[in-house]
Design an enzyme around this catalytic site. Sequence first.
Site, short mmCIF file in Angstrom:
data_model
loop_
_atom_site.label_atom_id
_atom_site.label_comp_id
_atom_site.label_asym_id
_atom_site.label_seq_id
_atom_site.Cartn_x
_atom_site.Cartn_y
_atom_site.Cartn_z
N GLY A 88 10.73 -39.60 0.35
CA GLY A 88 9.90 -40.66 -0.18
C GLY A 88 8.92 -41.23 0.85
O GLY A 88 8.49 -40.53 1.77
N SER A 138 12.05 -45.78 -10.95
CA SER A 138 10.98 -44.76 -10.93
C SER A 138 11.18 -43.73 -12.03
O SER A 138 10.64 -42.63 -11.97
CB SER A 138 11.00 -44.04 -9.58
OG SER A 138 12.24 -43.34 -9.46
N GLU A 181 0.84 -1.21 0.00
CA GLU A 181 0.00 0.00 0.00
C GLU A 181 0.87 1.25 0.00
O GLU A 181 0.52 2.27 -0.61
CB GLU A 181 -0.99 -0.01 1.16
CG GLU A 181 -0.45 -0.21 2.56
CD GLU A 181 -0.31 -1.68 2.96
OE1 GLU A 181 0.33 -2.45 2.22
OE2 GLU A 181 -0.80 -2.04 4.03
N SER A 192 5.85 -40.66 7.98
CA SER A 192 5.98 -40.04 9.31
C SER A 192 5.21 -38.72 9.37
O SER A 192 4.56 -38.42 10.36
CB SER A 192 7.44 -39.74 9.67
OG SER A 192 8.33 -40.35 8.82
N VAL A 229 9.48 -40.90 4.84
CA VAL A 229 9.27 -39.55 5.38
C VAL A 229 7.80 -39.15 5.24
O VAL A 229 7.20 -38.62 6.18
CB VAL A 229 10.19 -38.55 4.65
CG1 VAL A 229 9.73 -37.13 4.89
CG2 VAL A 229 11.62 -38.73 5.10
N1 LIG Z 1 10.14 -40.35 -10.26
C1 LIG Z 1 9.38 -39.22 -10.22
C2 LIG Z 1 9.58 -38.28 -9.22
N2 LIG Z 1 10.56 -38.51 -8.30
C3 LIG Z 1 10.87 -37.65 -7.35
C4 LIG Z 1 12.11 -37.93 -6.56
O1 LIG Z 1 11.77 -37.82 -5.20
C5 LIG Z 1 13.18 -36.88 -6.93
O2 LIG Z 1 12.67 -35.62 -6.60
C6 LIG Z 1 13.47 -36.99 -8.40
O3 LIG Z 1 14.51 -37.88 -8.52
C7 LIG Z 1 13.78 -35.66 -9.03
O4 LIG Z 1 15.04 -35.25 -8.63
P1 LIG Z 1 15.62 -33.83 -9.11
O5 LIG Z 1 15.49 -32.96 -7.92
O6 LIG Z 1 14.71 -33.32 -10.24
O7 LIG Z 1 17.01 -34.09 -9.54
N3 LIG Z 1 8.80 -37.17 -9.17
C8 LIG Z 1 7.84 -36.95 -10.12
O8 LIG Z 1 7.14 -35.93 -10.08
N4 LIG Z 1 7.63 -37.86 -11.12
C9 LIG Z 1 8.38 -38.99 -11.21
O9 LIG Z 1 8.17 -39.77 -12.13
#
Ligand SMILES: Nc1c(/N=C/[C@H](O)[C@H](O)[C@H](O)COP(=O)(O)O)[nH]c(=O)[nH]c1=O
Length: 372
Positions: free
Chosen positions: A303, A179, A63, A309, A306
Amino acid sequence: WRKLHTGGMKGLQKEDYMQLALHLAESVAGQTSPNPPVGSVVVKNGTIAGMAAHLKAGEKHAERLAVEQAGPLAEGAEVFVTLEPCAHYGKTPPCADFLIEKGIKTVYIAALDPNPLVAGKGIEKLRQAGVKVETGILKEQAEKLYRPFFHFIQTKTPFVTVKTAMTADGKIASETRDSKWITSEEARRDARRLRSRHDAILVGIQTVLHDNPLLTTRLPHSRKNPIRIVLDTHLRIPPEAKVLSGDAPTIIFCGSDAPKEKEQCLKQLDVEVVRMPHARLLIRDVLAALGEKGIMTLLVEGGAAVNGSFLKEGAVQQYIFYIAPKVIGGKNAPSPFGGHGFGKVADALPLRFEKVEQIGPDLKITAAVQKE
Ligand SMILES: Nc1c(/N=C/[C@H](O)[C@H](O)[C@H](O)COP(=O)(O)O)[nH]c(=O)[nH]c1=O
């Protein structure tokens, strides 16, 4: 907002000006911590004489910036502001006094400040000085924007969002723990954008060991990277982990029994190590420590351990689920939440689905935790 775009300035209602102020506030959300994102518009004789947002903690409030822009037009003008003007000396002088001094005629406010120190004091000062004050314009929209700030003020702990990405059958990785990738590049870019709007991002040591993430935003023109936080009770993190790179500040929380020599070695890497008072890391202690550091918004990217928890501790205010149109199967493939969860469906955590979006081929569901 459309009216501002199409119908010119004629016939604008107070909600239209407040909508503009809210757009300004929403555009700076994530860069003003530990201050709230505030927007303000000054109107004189039906034309906009000033509009601004608070850009950074310690700098001028919205403001004040908007009224300064108005110059001599401020006398007798109307001010729209998304959060009640402050009445106390923080890092900058009080806005309420400034608005009075500038001869503002009317102040329209969207949300009231929940901080007992300031709640209503700004309004009282304005009204005592003969300024007309109207509150509650677009109140719901403003209170949604201020949910993290209000949570932080009331609890002195960060507003926690858990983000997780899974297949349609609820898996975050295959049985072999592969993944890469569950969700699409668009969805992962969206998740990195989510990171850029947070003060800090937290993962557990399992994610560091399995995914070796960098935990930065890596977006063009993105603002600074969030602080990276790793929960690592026994300091098992390998010194070559990507999360220890210099791209962003990193804080590692460890238990009271973690090896001292490892702590020294990490400190050599310019990494902050916070040794907690107990052998086991307690989520509430970690959140209190982060609140002390002025971290207002925290993105938890798991993951499973965590996330489990945080779920059990009831320490989460918002969940964001990315769901990929894939089925991976496997009875031992991990799901987003480890631990034992709740024994009965009746005890499951109640959520409210607030938004469902399609991001590329994936779904993104934003859910708020129902107040108990
Ligand atoms: N495996 C996947 C994810 N996986 C998320 C993981 O926890 C980690 O953040 C990743 O390895 C990304 O790392 P960085 O910080 O980008 O180098 N997250 C997603 O949204 N999609 C997926 O398929």
